[in-house]
Design a protein around this motif. Structure first.
Motif, short mmCIF file in Angstrom:
data_model
loop_
_atom_site.label_atom_id
_atom_site.label_comp_id
_atom_site.label_asym_id
_atom_site.label_seq_id
_atom_site.Cartn_x
_atom_site.Cartn_y
_atom_site.Cartn_z
N PRO A 50 25.60 5.89 36.06
CA PRO A 50 25.41 4.71 35.21
C PRO A 50 24.58 5.07 33.99
N LEU A 51 24.95 4.51 32.85
CA LEU A 51 24.26 4.81 31.60
C LEU A 51 23.05 3.90 31.44
N TYR A 52 22.00 4.43 30.82
CA TYR A 52 20.79 3.63 30.66
C TYR A 52 19.94 4.15 29.50
N VAL A 53 19.05 3.28 29.03
CA VAL A 53 18.00 3.65 28.10
C VAL A 53 16.71 3.05 28.65
N GLN A 54 15.67 3.85 28.74
CA GLN A 54 14.38 3.37 29.24
C GLN A 54 13.33 3.54 28.16
N GLY A 55 12.70 2.44 27.78
CA GLY A 55 11.60 2.50 26.83
C GLY A 55 10.29 2.69 27.56
N VAL A 56 9.49 3.66 27.13
CA VAL A 56 8.25 4.01 27.80
C VAL A 56 7.08 3.87 26.84
N VAL A 64 11.60 7.12 24.44
CA VAL A 64 12.68 6.60 25.27
C VAL A 64 13.25 7.74 26.11
N ILE A 65 13.75 7.38 27.28
CA ILE A 65 14.45 8.31 28.17
C ILE A 65 15.86 7.76 28.35
N THR A 66 16.87 8.59 28.14
CA THR A 66 18.24 8.10 28.22
C THR A 66 19.20 9.21 28.64
N ASN A 67 20.36 8.81 29.17
CA ASN A 67 21.42 9.77 29.47
C ASN A 67 22.67 9.47 28.65
N LEU A 68 22.49 8.76 27.53
CA LEU A 68 23.63 8.47 26.65
C LEU A 68 24.10 9.71 25.90
N CYS A 69 23.22 10.67 25.71
CA CYS A 69 23.57 11.88 24.96
C CYS A 69 24.22 12.89 25.90
N GLU A 70 25.53 12.98 25.84
CA GLU A 70 26.30 13.93 26.65
C GLU A 70 26.02 13.76 28.14
N HIS A 71 25.65 12.54 28.56
CA HIS A 71 25.41 12.21 29.96
C HIS A 71 24.33 13.10 30.58
N GLY A 142 15.73 -4.69 32.41
CA GLY A 142 16.95 -5.08 33.10
C GLY A 142 18.01 -5.68 32.21
N ASP A 143 17.79 -5.73 30.90
CA ASP A 143 18.80 -6.28 29.99
C ASP A 143 20.05 -5.40 29.99
N ARG A 144 21.20 -6.07 29.83
CA ARG A 144 22.49 -5.38 29.76
C ARG A 144 22.91 -5.34 28.29
N ILE A 145 23.09 -4.14 27.76
CA ILE A 145 23.43 -3.96 26.34
C ILE A 145 24.84 -3.43 26.22
N ARG A 146 25.58 -4.01 25.27
CA ARG A 146 26.93 -3.51 24.97
C ARG A 146 27.05 -3.28 23.47
N LEU A 147 27.39 -2.04 23.12
CA LEU A 147 27.67 -1.67 21.74
C LEU A 147 29.15 -1.33 21.66
N ALA A 148 29.95 -2.22 21.03
CA ALA A 148 31.41 -2.07 21.06
C ALA A 148 31.85 -2.05 22.53
N SER A 149 32.44 -0.94 22.99
CA SER A 149 32.87 -0.83 24.38
C SER A 149 31.91 -0.01 25.23
N LEU A 150 30.77 0.40 24.66
CA LEU A 150 29.77 1.18 25.38
C LEU A 150 28.75 0.24 26.01
N THR A 151 28.63 0.27 27.34
CA THR A 151 27.72 -0.63 28.05
C THR A 151 26.68 0.19 28.81
N ASP A 153 22.33 -0.13 30.61
CA ASP A 153 21.19 -0.97 31.00
C ASP A 153 19.94 -0.50 30.26
N PHE A 154 19.05 -1.46 30.00
CA PHE A 154 17.77 -1.14 29.38
C PHE A 154 16.66 -1.40 30.38
N PHE A 155 15.78 -0.41 30.53
CA PHE A 155 14.62 -0.55 31.41
C PHE A 155 13.35 -0.38 30.60
N LEU A 156 12.31 -1.06 31.01
CA LEU A 156 11.05 -1.05 30.27
C LEU A 156 9.92 -0.59 31.18
N ASN A 157 9.18 0.41 30.72
CA ASN A 157 8.04 0.92 31.48
C ASN A 157 6.80 0.82 30.60
#
Length: 242
Positions: A50-56, A64-71, A142-151, A153-157
């Motif tokens: 699952p794809l995510y972005v976490q703001g720390v 931020v910590i994310t796996n959107l870049c090349e998974h 826990g917000d769900r973000i969609r950019l075009a067809s890319l979906t 989750d956003f997590f906050l720490n």
């Protein structure tokens, strides 16, 4: 006959399109739900994480910590606290999702306020929990973000805690059996040995010093015959090889 069948097929497709359009106009979140279900099914079938972005926010450090870049999970620091997202490689978060704009949106941190999602007038839009983004939207855990067809989750720490050390009793239950045995053996046997070997023409002198073997009396030198044999074998083996 073929022309008539072709016209009927076109009318059927047009009717279905009109029904879908009318349904979507009345239920704006329908497309988002369909896309989310598609993403979930694709993730389970293809084994994609699952794809995510976490703001720390960690003391004075924000990233931020994310796996959107090349998974691949990455920690991204940005001096201006602005992480742009899009297909162009100049973006802090670059992903080759074909429906994204070259610079589609950004996640921005505002001091003492939090993280926001900003849309850059993208072609296919940005959404938070199904709602379109026309101006910066503050993000929640826990917000769900969609950019075009890319979906994703956003997590906050916003907090870090240092946990207390575990008790010895609990550690002994967690350690594997082999480690327990080694630990017990090391606690009962402490061997300090010094081996000095000198070879002369006719004499081989071996000095063995064993101190505090097991729980023997202090000050006494206890020599274990098995250990002595092993050292002698190693010595003569090295002598023969030399």
């Amino acid at each position: 006959m073929m022309t008539k069948l072709h016209n009927q097929e076109l009318e059927r497709r047009l009717s279905l399109y009109q029904v879908f359009l009318s349904l979507y106009e009345r239920h704006g979140n329908l497309l988002d739900e369909i896309l989310q279900l598609e993403n979930l099914s694709q993730s389970s079938v293809n084994g994609v994480k699952p794809l995510y972005v976490q703001g720390v926010v960690d003391d004075s450090s924000v990233y931020v910590i994310t796996n959107l870049c090349e998974h691949q999970t990455q920690t991204l620091q940005q001096a201006q606290h602005l992480w742009t997202i899009g297909r162009d490689r100049s973006n802090g978060i670059c992903t080759q999702e074909p429906h994204l704009s070259r610079c589609h949106a950004a996640i921005q941190y505002v001091e003492n306020q939090g993280f926001y999602l900003v849309d850059f007038n993208s072609t296919n839009g940005s959404f938070v929990n199904g709602e379109p983004v026309y101006q910066p939207v503050k993000l929640k855990d826990g917000d769900r973000i969609r950019l075009a067809s890319l979906t994703f989750d956003f997590f906050l720490n916003q907090k870090r805690r240092v946990l207390p050390e575990l008790s010895t009793n609990l550690l002994t239950q967690i350690l594997p059996p082999v480690a327990n045995q080694q630990t017990t053996a090391l606690n009962h046997i402490s061997v300090s040995q010094e081996c000095k070997c000198e070879k002369t023409e006719d004499t081989v002198q071996i000095e063995l010093d064993y101190i505090s073997v097991g729980r023997g009396e202090s000050g006494k030198h206890n020599v274990i015959q098995q250990k002595k044999s092993e050292i002698l074998e190693r010595f003569f083996s090295s002598t023969n090889n030399g």
